[in-house]
Design an enzyme around this catalytic site. Sequence first.
Site, short mmCIF file in Angstrom:
data_model
loop_
_atom_site.label_atom_id
_atom_site.label_comp_id
_atom_site.label_asym_id
_atom_site.label_seq_id
_atom_site.Cartn_x
_atom_site.Cartn_y
_atom_site.Cartn_z
N THR A 134 0.86 -1.19 0.00
CA THR A 134 0.00 0.00 0.00
C THR A 134 0.90 1.24 0.00
OG1 THR A 134 -1.68 -1.15 1.28
CG2 THR A 134 -1.83 1.26 1.19
N LYS A 209 -7.10 2.04 -2.94
CA LYS A 209 -6.72 1.42 -1.66
C LYS A 209 -6.71 2.46 -0.54
CE LYS A 209 -5.05 -1.40 1.39
NZ LYS A 209 -6.01 -2.20 2.14
N LYS A 277 -0.06 5.30 8.47
CA LYS A 277 0.59 5.63 7.18
C LYS A 277 -0.48 5.83 6.10
CE LYS A 277 1.62 2.08 4.89
NZ LYS A 277 0.99 1.17 3.93
N1 LIG Z 1 -1.49 -6.43 7.59
C1 LIG Z 1 -2.59 -6.14 6.91
O1 LIG Z 1 -3.72 -6.42 7.37
C2 LIG Z 1 -2.51 -5.47 5.58
C3 LIG Z 1 -1.41 -4.75 5.17
N2 LIG Z 1 -1.42 -4.14 3.93
C4 LIG Z 1 -0.27 -3.40 3.45
O2 LIG Z 1 0.67 -4.35 3.02
C5 LIG Z 1 2.00 -3.91 3.29
C6 LIG Z 1 2.71 -4.93 4.16
O3 LIG Z 1 1.97 -5.07 5.34
P1 LIG Z 1 2.34 -6.15 6.47
O4 LIG Z 1 2.77 -7.41 5.84
O5 LIG Z 1 1.22 -6.13 7.42
O6 LIG Z 1 3.58 -5.43 7.13
P2 LIG Z 1 4.80 -6.01 7.96
O7 LIG Z 1 5.26 -4.85 8.77
O8 LIG Z 1 4.44 -7.27 8.65
O9 LIG Z 1 5.89 -6.35 6.83
C7 LIG Z 1 6.58 -5.33 6.18
C8 LIG Z 1 7.57 -5.93 5.20
O10 LIG Z 1 8.34 -4.85 4.63
C9 LIG Z 1 9.73 -5.13 4.84
N3 LIG Z 1 10.50 -3.90 4.98
C10 LIG Z 1 10.23 -2.83 5.78
N4 LIG Z 1 11.15 -1.87 5.59
C11 LIG Z 1 12.03 -2.33 4.67
C12 LIG Z 1 13.17 -1.79 4.04
N5 LIG Z 1 13.62 -0.56 4.34
N6 LIG Z 1 13.81 -2.55 3.13
C13 LIG Z 1 13.36 -3.79 2.82
N7 LIG Z 1 12.28 -4.35 3.37
C14 LIG Z 1 11.62 -3.63 4.27
C15 LIG Z 1 9.78 -5.95 6.10
O11 LIG Z 1 11.00 -6.64 6.20
P3 LIG Z 1 11.55 -7.15 7.62
O12 LIG Z 1 10.91 -8.47 7.85
O13 LIG Z 1 13.03 -7.22 7.43
O14 LIG Z 1 11.17 -6.11 8.64
C16 LIG Z 1 8.59 -6.88 5.85
O15 LIG Z 1 8.92 -7.89 4.95
C17 LIG Z 1 1.86 -2.52 3.91
O16 LIG Z 1 1.97 -1.57 2.89
C18 LIG Z 1 0.45 -2.54 4.48
O17 LIG Z 1 -0.10 -1.26 4.58
C19 LIG Z 1 -2.48 -4.26 3.07
C20 LIG Z 1 -3.58 -4.96 3.43
C21 LIG Z 1 -3.71 -5.59 4.72
O1 LIG Z 2 -5.06 -2.59 4.68
C1 LIG Z 2 -5.65 -3.25 5.50
C2 LIG Z 2 -6.79 -4.08 5.21
O2 LIG Z 2 -7.34 -4.73 6.13
O3 LIG Z 2 -7.19 -4.11 4.03
#
Ligand SMILES: NC(=O)C1=CN([C@@H]2O[C@H](COP(=O)(O)OP(=O)(O)OC[C@H]3O[C@@H](n4cnc5c(N)ncnc54)[C@H](OP(=O)(O)O)[C@@H]3O)[C@@H](O)[C@H]2O)C=CC1
Ligand SMILES: O=CC(=O)O
Length: 330
Positions: A134, A209, A277
């Site tokens: 996102t 989104k 965010k």
């Molecule tokens: N959780 C949810 O319900 C939902 C989330 N989203 C969106 O999906 C995306 C991911 O969410 P989610 O999986 O929950 O988040 P997490 O925080 O669990 O995962 C984030 C990921 O990004 C990586 N990351 C963060 N910073 C860096 C960097 N500087 N360089 C490389 N890798 C990096 C992390 O790596 P590392 O493991 O090393 O920290 C990890 O793999 C977000 O944009 C969120 O808004 C969308 C729908 C639903």
């Molecule tokens: O981005 C979060 C979700 O639940 O969709």
Amino acid sequence: AGPAMRLRGGRSRGGARLVLACSASSSSSSPPGEGGGFSGRVGFLGLGIMGAPMASNLIKAGCDVTVWNRTKSKCDPLLTLGAKYESSPADVASACDVTFAMLADPESAVEVACGANGAAQGMAPGKGYVDVSTVDAATSKLIGKSITSTGASFLEAPVSGSKKPAEDGLLIFLTAGDESLYNRVALLLDVMGKSRFFLGDVGNGAAMKLVVNMVMGSMMVSFSEGLLLSEKVGLDPNTLVEVISQGAISAPMFSLKGPSMVKAAYPTAFPLKHQQKDLRLALALAESVSQSIPTVAAANELYKVAKSLGLADQDFSAVIEALKAKEQNE
Ligand SMILES: NC(=O)C1=CN([C@@H]2O[C@H](COP(=O)(O)OP(=O)(O)OC[C@H]3O[C@@H](n4cnc5c(N)ncnc54)[C@H](OP(=O)(O)O)[C@@H]3O)[C@@H](O)[C@H]2O)C=CC1
Ligand SMILES: O=CC(=O)O
């Protein structure tokens, strides 16, 4: 005329169908695209709460998946399931036909796609990059430009749906960009999701989104206020959850999160820092078209307070704690 919009949803889900969805072969005997099987190697960058189950579903469906994550240990469960590993986004992109990325925020999405050893460095004509993080439209366009400058194709495809829908393969994909790449990865999206929208030019998926998530973030704040007020006037907040679930404002989110919120438990499905965010990015989106969104602005302030209370990595429903803290300070 607005952007082309198409919904393909309502598909029945079944194990047998999932197993048949992918072919690990890189032969071109089954032409990629709608109606054909996906053949080729699939990369997956970012194995957090969402990325890990999404990649896992691809592997379980029989896809030849190669993973990378900044924190390498998070690759281990996927490797146990049969995934391959490459040591940088560039190497994953170079080894795969199509690479998905599920990163935290605009900064990390840009770094992984365009930074040193970023995916763009492994891209070439015939390859595709699908960013499911996102982010805002400007970030998505920047990543898209970097990818397409190599001759590869780009699709933005943020998802609606949280940890459980990701595990169950029931996400909603909000895609935009290269339509032929959209058609090429359709079967992969169908492994991970229950429906997909193609919304036209890059930026429209990101915008859709953010609009969805700004509504969600405000709904959660309003729900939190209701839970606290009901308790304060001597009602059982559990009964409020039940009453809401039976009426016109019922939402799966309230039924799912309500009972644990009443117990002040916030097991993380959607991290609060990501919800904040999204509100920040939605406010900028609204600003870009001079639209007033005062409810969202107020909700954003509350999520910021929650972050300052150390709740960034809790579920976004922990925003109720910011209201409680406010009350104590008044
Ligand atoms: N959780 C949810 O319900 C939902 C989330 N989203 C969106 O999906 C995306 C991911 O969410 P989610 O999986 O929950 O988040 P997490 O925080 O669990 O995962 C984030 C990921 O990004 C990586 N990351 C963060 N910073 C860096 C960097 N500087 N360089 C490389 N890798 C990096 C992390 O790596 P590392 O493991 O090393 O920290 C990890 O793999 C977000 O944009 C969120 O808004 C969308 C729908 C639903
Ligand atoms: O981005 C979060 C979700 O639940 O969709």
